[in-house]
Scaffold this motif. Structure first.
Motif, mmCIF file in Angstrom:
data_model
loop_
_atom_site.group_PDB
_atom_site.id
_atom_site.type_symbol
_atom_site.label_atom_id
_atom_site.label_comp_id
_atom_site.label_asym_id
_atom_site.label_seq_id
_atom_site.Cartn_x
_atom_site.Cartn_y
_atom_site.Cartn_z
ATOM 1 N N UNK A 1 16.920 -3.721 -2.823
ATOM 2 C CA UNK A 1 17.807 -2.825 -2.105
ATOM 3 C C UNK A 1 17.568 -2.738 -0.622
ATOM 4 N N UNK A 2 16.339 -3.019 -0.190
ATOM 5 C CA UNK A 2 16.028 -2.909 1.234
ATOM 6 C C UNK A 2 14.989 -3.966 1.602
ATOM 7 N N UNK A 3 13.707 -3.720 1.314
ATOM 8 C CA UNK A 3 12.743 -4.804 1.401
ATOM 9 C C UNK A 3 11.577 -4.747 2.352
ATOM 10 N N UNK A 4 11.668 -4.116 3.550
ATOM 11 C CA UNK A 4 10.540 -4.190 4.478
ATOM 12 C C UNK A 4 9.235 -3.700 3.860
ATOM 13 N N UNK A 5 8.213 -4.547 3.825
ATOM 14 C CA UNK A 5 6.919 -4.166 3.287
ATOM 15 C C UNK A 5 6.757 -4.394 1.799
ATOM 16 N N UNK A 6 7.805 -4.855 1.097
ATOM 17 C CA UNK A 6 7.717 -5.022 -0.362
ATOM 18 C C UNK A 6 6.689 -6.085 -0.744
ATOM 19 N N UNK A 7 6.697 -7.217 -0.046
ATOM 20 C CA UNK A 7 5.712 -8.266 -0.350
ATOM 21 C C UNK A 7 4.301 -7.776 -0.039
ATOM 22 N N UNK A 8 4.179 -6.981 1.012
ATOM 23 C CA UNK A 8 2.880 -6.410 1.363
ATOM 24 C C UNK A 8 2.396 -5.477 0.262
ATOM 25 N N UNK A 9 3.315 -4.729 -0.349
ATOM 26 C CA UNK A 9 2.956 -3.856 -1.474
ATOM 27 C C UNK A 9 2.467 -4.697 -2.649
#
Length: 255
Positions: free
Chosen positions: A155-163
Motif C-alpha cells: 500500500x505504501x512501502x517506505x521502510x518495509x524492506x528495512x523492517x
C-alpha cells in the motif's frame, strides 16, 4: 510505442533512471529504497498512487533479478520459503487494495505509525545486530509479521524492506542472509501489489520502465557492495535511516 521510446530517452527518462538506480542501491544495502524513490518521484510531480504503483513494479523487478541470481548460486531455496512467498504476495495485494481506497494523508499516517513502531524495535534490539558472514542458528519465523509488513509494502512501502531485514536479524539470520530473504519477500509483495495496480489502470509505463531499468542496475551494484558493509555501520545506520524516514513522512503530513 514511438511516444514511449521518446519519453524513455529524454532528460526526464534519464532522471527517472537515476532515481531508480540510487533507490535500488540504498534498498539492497539498508532496505530503504522508498526513502529515495517515493519522495523523489513526488517531488517531480508524479501522483501518489502512480508513484506507489511504479515503485512496486521497479522494486519487484529489481528484486526478481536478485532472487534469480540467489537461486542459481544456491543461496535461496524456493521450496523452503514457499509459504512465505504466498503470504507476502497476498499481503501485497491486500495492501494495494487498501491504498486505492485511502487518501494520501491517511496513507502517510499509516506509514508514520509503522515506522515509529519499527524505529523503537530497532533501538530496543540493537544488540542482536552483531553478526557478519558466520552461520548462526536461525529461529523460526512468525508468518504474521512478514504478512503485515507486506500489506504495508503493497500500500505504501517506505521502510518495509528495512523492517523485514530487522526482523530476520532478530531471528538470528546473518546480515547477508537477511537481505537475501528480504529481496525474495519484497519481490512477492511487490508483484502482488503491482498486479492489483495494473488491473485497476494505475500504471504509467513511460515512468515505470526507466525507473525499473535503473533499479535493476542499482540492485546488482548494491549486492556487490554488501560484503564490504561492517556490522558497526549497520548498528549506526539502521536507526538513523528509520528516523529520517519518520521525519520525511511527518513533514508530508504537516505540509
Amino acid at each position: 510505442m514511438e511516444i514511449l521510446l521518446h519519453e524513455w530517452l529524454s532528460v526526464n527518462g534519464l532522471m527517472l533512471f537515476t532515481i531508480g538506480l540510487l533507490a535500488a542501491i540504498i534498498g539492497v544495502l539498508f532496505g530503504a529504497a522508498g526513502f529515495v524513490l517515493l519522495p523523489a518521484m513526488l517531488l517531480i510531480g508524479i501522483p501518489i498512487h502512480t508513484t506507489v504503483a511504479v515503485n512496486k513494479f521497479a522494486t519487484g523487478f529489481s528484486a526478481l533479478s536478485n532472487v534469480v541470481s540467489f537461486i542459481i548460486k544456491g543461496h535461496l531455496s524456493v521450496k523452503k520459503f514457499t509459504s512465505l512467498i504466498v503470504i507476502s504476495s497476498f499481503g501485497g495485494v491486500f495492501g494495494a487494495f487498501l491504498a486505492t481506497r485511502l487518501s494520501e494523508q491517511i496513507m502517510n499516517v499509516v506509514a508514520c505509525v509503522f515506522l515509529i513502531f519499527a524505529f523503537f524495535i530497532v533501538l530496543c534490539s540493537n544488540k542482536f545486530i552483531v553478526r557478519d558472514i558466520k552461520e548462526t542458528e536461525e529461529q523460526p519465523i512468525n508468518k504474521l509479521i512478514p504478512f503485515v509488513i507486506s500489506i504495508y509494502d503493497g500500500g505504501f512501502g517506505p521502510g518495509s524492506a528495512l523492517m523485514h531485514v530487522t526482523y530476520h536479524l532478530k531471528k538470528q539470520y546473518n546480515y547477508i542472509k537477511a537481505v537475501e530473504v528480504t529481496r525474495m519477500i519484497t519481490f512477492s509483495s511487490c508483484t502482488g501489489a503491482f498486479l492489483f495496480y495494473y488491473f485497476t489502470g494505475i500504471v504509467n509505463w513511460g515512468i515505470a520502465i526507466p525507473v525499473s531499468i535503473g533499479s535493476i542496475v542499482g540492485s546488482f551494484l548494491g549486492l556487490k557492495i554488501i560484503p564490504y558493509i561492517k556490522t558497526k555501520w549497520i548498528q549506526i545506520l539502521l536507526p538513523i535511516i528509520f528516523f529520517l524516514l519518520i521525519v520525511q513522512v511527518v513533514s508530508d503530513l504537516l505540509i
